[in-house]
Each structure stands twice: as structure tokens, then as C-alpha cells.
Design an enzyme around this catalytic site. Structure first.
Site, PDB file in Angstrom:
ATOM      1  CB  ALA A   9     100.621 -12.590  37.874  1.00  0.00           C
ATOM      2  CG  MET A  11     102.885 -19.767  34.739  1.00  0.00           C
ATOM      3  SD  MET A  11     103.238 -21.338  33.970  1.00  0.00           S
ATOM      4  CE  MET A  11     104.915 -21.606  34.527  1.00  0.00           C
ATOM      5  CG  ASN A  12     107.309 -16.800  32.665  1.00  0.00           C
ATOM      6  OD1 ASN A  12     107.970 -17.382  33.524  1.00  0.00           O
ATOM      7  ND2 ASN A  12     106.988 -17.358  31.523  1.00  0.00           N
ATOM      8  CE  LYS A  15     102.897 -16.253  39.928  1.00  0.00           C
ATOM      9  NZ  LYS A  15     103.228 -16.055  38.504  1.00  0.00           N
ATOM     10  CB  SER A  16     109.519 -16.304  42.540  1.00  0.00           C
ATOM     11  OG  SER A  16     108.593 -17.365  42.446  1.00  0.00           O
ATOM     12  CD  GLU A  85     105.021 -21.885  42.308  1.00  0.00           C
ATOM     13  OE1 GLU A  85     103.900 -22.036  41.781  1.00  0.00           O
ATOM     14  OE2 GLU A  85     106.007 -21.428  41.703  1.00  0.00           O
ATOM     15  CB  CYS A 142     100.250 -11.934  25.403  1.00  0.00           C
ATOM     16  SG  CYS A 142      99.912 -13.175  24.142  1.00  0.00           S
ATOM     17  CB  VAL A 167      99.211 -30.256  39.535  1.00  0.00           C
ATOM     18  CG1 VAL A 167     100.647 -29.986  39.961  1.00  0.00           C
ATOM     19  CG2 VAL A 167      98.234 -29.424  40.362  1.00  0.00           C
TER      20      VAL A 167
END
Length: 186
Positions: A9, A11-12, A15-16, A85, A142, A167
Site C-alpha cells: 500500500a 504510506m499510512n 501495514k504495520s 518494510e 488521499c 531511500v
């Protein structure tokens, strides 16, 4: 049948949080999990999987030199391997995780970004897109309300950045999850 999974996905998207929930579910039932996160991502401290919602867990780290076959061979009866990650995995590491899933019969679930701030695939993500047995796109939105699929790097003034190293570790102050239209319009 064990598989290699890629859950990706912008960010935000949580996932974590999802990874931490999966670990909890296995462990609550008495199963052993091995959890890894990228050593390069030290936003919350070395080796921590951290949800923006608050939950956090100390985990093992992987670097470009990590040999997952060797590490996992040392632990009998692993029920699942979880990777946070995953975009930072190398191609050989993804191949090793694929082998672990199929020959050692251990499910491997990888969570990560698909693309960088320029819309380019990360090497780990590219390999996962090619080898994963199952892929799931996790959703986030968004600011405009559309589905966010892009990661936009911004400077201190909030202006879109289009050049730089692939990165650069950062959170909400450096990146925004945006839809394709907002990505192009910025």
C-alpha cells in the site's frame, strides 16, 4: 499449503498495524512467529515495528546481508514469518523467502510499499510482485478522498520533491499518501 504473501500500500494504510495483529493472533494460539523489519528504518528506534495508532513491538532486523535461510533454520516449529518494510528486501532475499514458504512450508507475509516517491518500484517490491503467491493491496485515502496509491515526498514547506535518493526514511513530515491525480497536479 504455505505461501509467500505481499501486502502492499501507500504510506499510512495500516501495514504495520496489520502485521502486529497477525503476530498477536498466531501467538495467542501458542504459535511461534519470527518478525523482521528493515534496519535502515529507524524512525521509532532500531528494530521496532510501530503502528501510528500506538502499538509497537521490538523485532529482529534485516539488512542487505541477512540470510533468511540460515536465520530461520535455527528455529524449529515456526508457524509464520512476518516482514515489515519489505520494499527494502533484496531480490535474493525474496527468492529465499519464496523457498522457505514452499520447501519449509512456513507462510511468509511481507508488508511494504510498492513504489517510491517517483513512482518507481523498490527492488524488494518488484521481486515480491513477481514471486508472491498472493498479493493484497491495502487501502488508504488521499486528502481529496480518492484512493491513495502514490507516496509523495515533500520538503519542509510541503512542496513536492521530484529528485533525490530512492531511500530517505521519514514519516508524515516527509511523505504524503496521494492519489494519482493529486500526485500529478502537485
Amino acid at each position: 499449503m504455505a505461501k509467500l504473501f505481499f501486502r502492499y500500500a501507500a504510506m499510512n494504510a495500516g501495514k504495520s498495524t496489520a502485521l502486529l495483529q497477525v503476530a498477536h493472533n498466531y501467538e495467542e494460539r501458542g504459535h511461534t512467529v519470527r518478525i523482521f523489519t528493515a534496519a535502515v528504518d529507524d524512525r521509532y528506534g532500531q528494530g521496532k515495528v510501530t503502528s501510528r495508532l500506538g502499538p509497537q513491538r521490538q523485532t529482529e532486523v534485516f539488512t542487505r546481508d541477512t540470510d533468511f535461510r540460515e536465520l530461520l533454520a535455527a528455529t524449529p516449529r515456526i508457524a509464520c514469518v512476518l516482514i515489515d518494510e519489505a520494499q527494502f528486501l533484496t531480490k535474493p532475499q525474496v527468492w529465499a523467502l519464496h523457498e522457505i514458504a514452499h520447501l519449509q512450508h512456513i507462510p511468509v507475509i511481507c508488508y511494504g510499499l510498492r513504489t517510491d516517491f517517483q513512482g518507481e518500484l523498490f527492488p524488494g517490491s518488484a521481486s515480491l510482485l513477481g514471486l508472491a503467491d498472493e498479493m493484497d493491496e491495502m487501502k488508504t485515502i488521499c486528502d481529496c478522498g480518492r484512493k491513495a496509491t502514490m507516496n509523495m515526498r515533500v520538503d519542509a514547506s510541503g512542496r513536492k520533491q521530484t529528485e533525490g535518493a530512492q531511500v530517505e526514511i521519514g514519516g508524515n513530515s516527509r511523505y504524503r499518501s496521494v492519489c494519482g491525480r493529486c500526485f500529478r497536479a502537485a
